[in-house]
Design an enzyme around this catalytic site. Structure first.
Site, PDB file in Angstrom:
ATOM      1  N   HIS A   1      -4.455  15.484   8.688  1.00 61.75           N
ATOM      2  CA  HIS A   1      -3.858  16.099   9.881  1.00 61.75           C
ATOM      3  C   HIS A   1      -2.418  16.551   9.643  1.00 61.75           C
ATOM      4  O   HIS A   1      -1.860  17.288  10.452  1.00 61.75           O
ATOM      5  CB  HIS A   1      -3.938  15.133  11.078  1.00 61.75           C
ATOM      6  CG  HIS A   1      -3.175  13.853  10.903  1.00 61.75           C
ATOM      7  ND1 HIS A   1      -3.754  12.708  10.416  1.00 61.75           N
ATOM      8  CD2 HIS A   1      -1.887  13.538  11.154  1.00 61.75           C
ATOM      9  CE1 HIS A   1      -2.858  11.733  10.387  1.00 61.75           C
ATOM     10  NE2 HIS A   1      -1.705  12.216  10.824  1.00 61.75           N
TER      11      HIS A   1
ATOM     12  N   GLY B   1     -11.938  -9.333   9.490  1.00 62.03           N
ATOM     13  CA  GLY B   1     -10.893  -9.953   8.680  1.00 62.03           C
ATOM     14  C   GLY B   1      -9.687 -10.334   9.528  1.00 62.03           C
ATOM     15  O   GLY B   1      -9.595 -10.013  10.717  1.00 62.03           O
TER      16      GLY B   1
ATOM     17  N   VAL C   1      -6.913  -4.179  -6.377  1.00 58.48           N
ATOM     18  CA  VAL C   1      -8.057  -4.360  -7.266  1.00 58.48           C
ATOM     19  C   VAL C   1      -9.084  -5.191  -6.507  1.00 58.48           C
ATOM     20  O   VAL C   1      -8.738  -6.188  -5.878  1.00 58.48           O
ATOM     21  CB  VAL C   1      -7.670  -5.027  -8.604  1.00 58.48           C
ATOM     22  CG1 VAL C   1      -7.006  -4.036  -9.534  1.00 58.48           C
ATOM     23  CG2 VAL C   1      -6.759  -6.235  -8.395  1.00 58.48           C
ATOM     24  N   ARG C   2     -10.343  -4.778  -6.565  1.00 56.09           N
ATOM     25  CA  ARG C   2     -11.336  -5.423  -5.710  1.00 56.09           C
ATOM     26  C   ARG C   2     -12.733  -5.374  -6.336  1.00 56.09           C
ATOM     27  O   ARG C   2     -13.023  -4.545  -7.195  1.00 56.09           O
ATOM     28  CB  ARG C   2     -11.370  -4.746  -4.334  1.00 56.09           C
ATOM     29  CG  ARG C   2     -11.674  -3.257  -4.396  1.00 56.09           C
ATOM     30  CD  ARG C   2     -11.510  -2.588  -3.050  1.00 56.09           C
ATOM     31  NE  ARG C   2     -11.806  -1.162  -3.124  1.00 56.09           N
ATOM     32  CZ  ARG C   2     -10.918  -0.231  -3.469  1.00 56.09           C
ATOM     33  NH1 ARG C   2      -9.681  -0.584  -3.740  1.00 56.09           N
ATOM     34  NH2 ARG C   2     -11.260   1.040  -3.520  1.00 56.09           N
TER      35      ARG C   2
ATOM     36  N   HIS D   1       1.914   0.699  -3.823  1.00 46.89           N
ATOM     37  CA  HIS D   1       0.673   0.023  -3.420  1.00 46.89           C
ATOM     38  C   HIS D   1      -0.177  -0.202  -4.660  1.00 46.89           C
ATOM     39  O   HIS D   1      -0.250   0.650  -5.544  1.00 46.89           O
ATOM     40  CB  HIS D   1      -0.084   0.896  -2.415  1.00 46.89           C
ATOM     41  CG  HIS D   1      -1.536   0.574  -2.302  1.00 46.89           C
ATOM     42  ND1 HIS D   1      -2.520   1.354  -2.888  1.00 46.89           N
ATOM     43  CD2 HIS D   1      -2.183  -0.440  -1.678  1.00 46.89           C
ATOM     44  CE1 HIS D   1      -3.704   0.840  -2.619  1.00 46.89           C
ATOM     45  NE2 HIS D   1      -3.536  -0.250  -1.904  1.00 46.89           N
TER      46      HIS D   1
END
Length: 302
Positions: free
Chosen positions: A173, A257, A107-108, A104
């Site tokens: 969990h 979205g 970039v944002r 994975h």
């Protein structure tokens, strides 16, 4: 803040990543542009049932609106009611061969503005590796590339973002990490826009050298149904994290979205077993014993 420059880089990064991954697989990506009713849109590039990738998704999005979703404003209530825009490239690759790790990268950029107030902005992102039958040299190589991406921005930056990744990609969990980590950062706005943007670009540019050599080493490794079954089982952990805890997934869904584009990270073949544990001494047990632990993968030798 120069949103246009960020937009140009991210669109170009998506195009270059898609071209490289398509060449690795030998199959083309489907290109799917989309629009968001409440503002913005993006392009989802998806490859399914390829020779190398069972599913590969590389998405670009640029969405905006008049108010932030709860996942973004919960930790920063002072931003509630601001106009926002969020831009990013997100990539998840699910190879067919269980010896090639899932990976994975994201970039944002996030900006929030309100009349009469100074704009608020930050960068975020990172990359992490999720192997099923791991090799220490592969994990070490991935972490060295992550370190190299960050070294120009401070000697301690890799250690900081590596530890952040170890803390973030944990399934509470299950009390276990999602994979062998990498780097993760968020809310980056210091010391200035240009430096933060340069760091983001470096992370994006280092993805291919971090991952492609691992692919080339492992893609021809023989495997059978046992390995595929374990891969499907471990992919279930990936799904659990993404749907329950991942901030990007929650933001995408809460902000209206495009669901298909948000969930391109989901693997195509997944399995859950009741109260299963690997046979002691097996290759599957080695994943838990030697790799699903937070450790220094690089050491002082490189």
């Amino acid at each position: 803040m120069d949103v246009a420059a960020v937009e140009h880089f991210l669109k170009d990064l998506q195009e270059r990543l898609v071209a490289r991954l398509s060449a690795l697989d030998g199959s083309p990506f489907l290109r799917d542009p989309w629009q968001r009713a409440r503002g913005g849109g993006g392009v989802t590039c998806i490859l399914e049932e390829g020779d190398l990738f069972e599913r590969a998704g590389v998405g670009y999005s640029h969405v905006y609106g008049s108010s932030l979703p709860p996942s973004a404003s919960a930790a920063r209530p002072e931003l509630a009611g601001r106009h926002f825009q969020a831009l990013g490239v997100s990539l998840v690759l699910h190879p067919r061969n269980p010896y090639v790790p899932t990976v994975h990268m994201n970039v944002r950029f996030f900006g929030a503005e309100k009349s009469g107030n100074a704009p608020v902005w930050w960068f975020g992102g990172g990359m992490d590796l999720t192997p099923y039958y791991p090799f220490e040299e592969d994990v070490r190589h991935f972490h060295v590339a992550c370190r190299d991406a960050l070294t120009p921005f401070g000697a301690d930056r890799y250690a900081q973002y590596k530890q952040w990744c170890d803390r973030y990609f944990v399934i509470p969990h299950r009390n276990e990490p999602r994979g062998v980590g990498g780097i993760f950062f968020d809310d980056l706005s210091e010391p200035d826009f240009d430096t933060c943007f340069a760091l983001l670009r470096s992370v994006g540019e280092h993805f291919t050298p971090a991952y492609e050599p691992i692919v080339e080493r492992r893609r021809a490794q023989p495997y059978g149904e046992r390995e595929r079954d374990f891969q499907a089982y471990r992919r279930g952990r990936y799904v659990e994290f993404n749907l329950v805890y991942d901030r990007g997934t929650l933001f995408g869904l809460q902000s209206g979205g495009r669901t298909e584009s948000i969930l391109i990270s989901m693997p195509p073949r997944v399995a859950w077993r009741y109260d299963w544990s690997p046979e002691p001494g097996s290759a599957e047990a080695r994943l838990y014993r030697d790799f699903l632990v937070a450790k220094d993968w690089i050491g002082s030798g490189d």
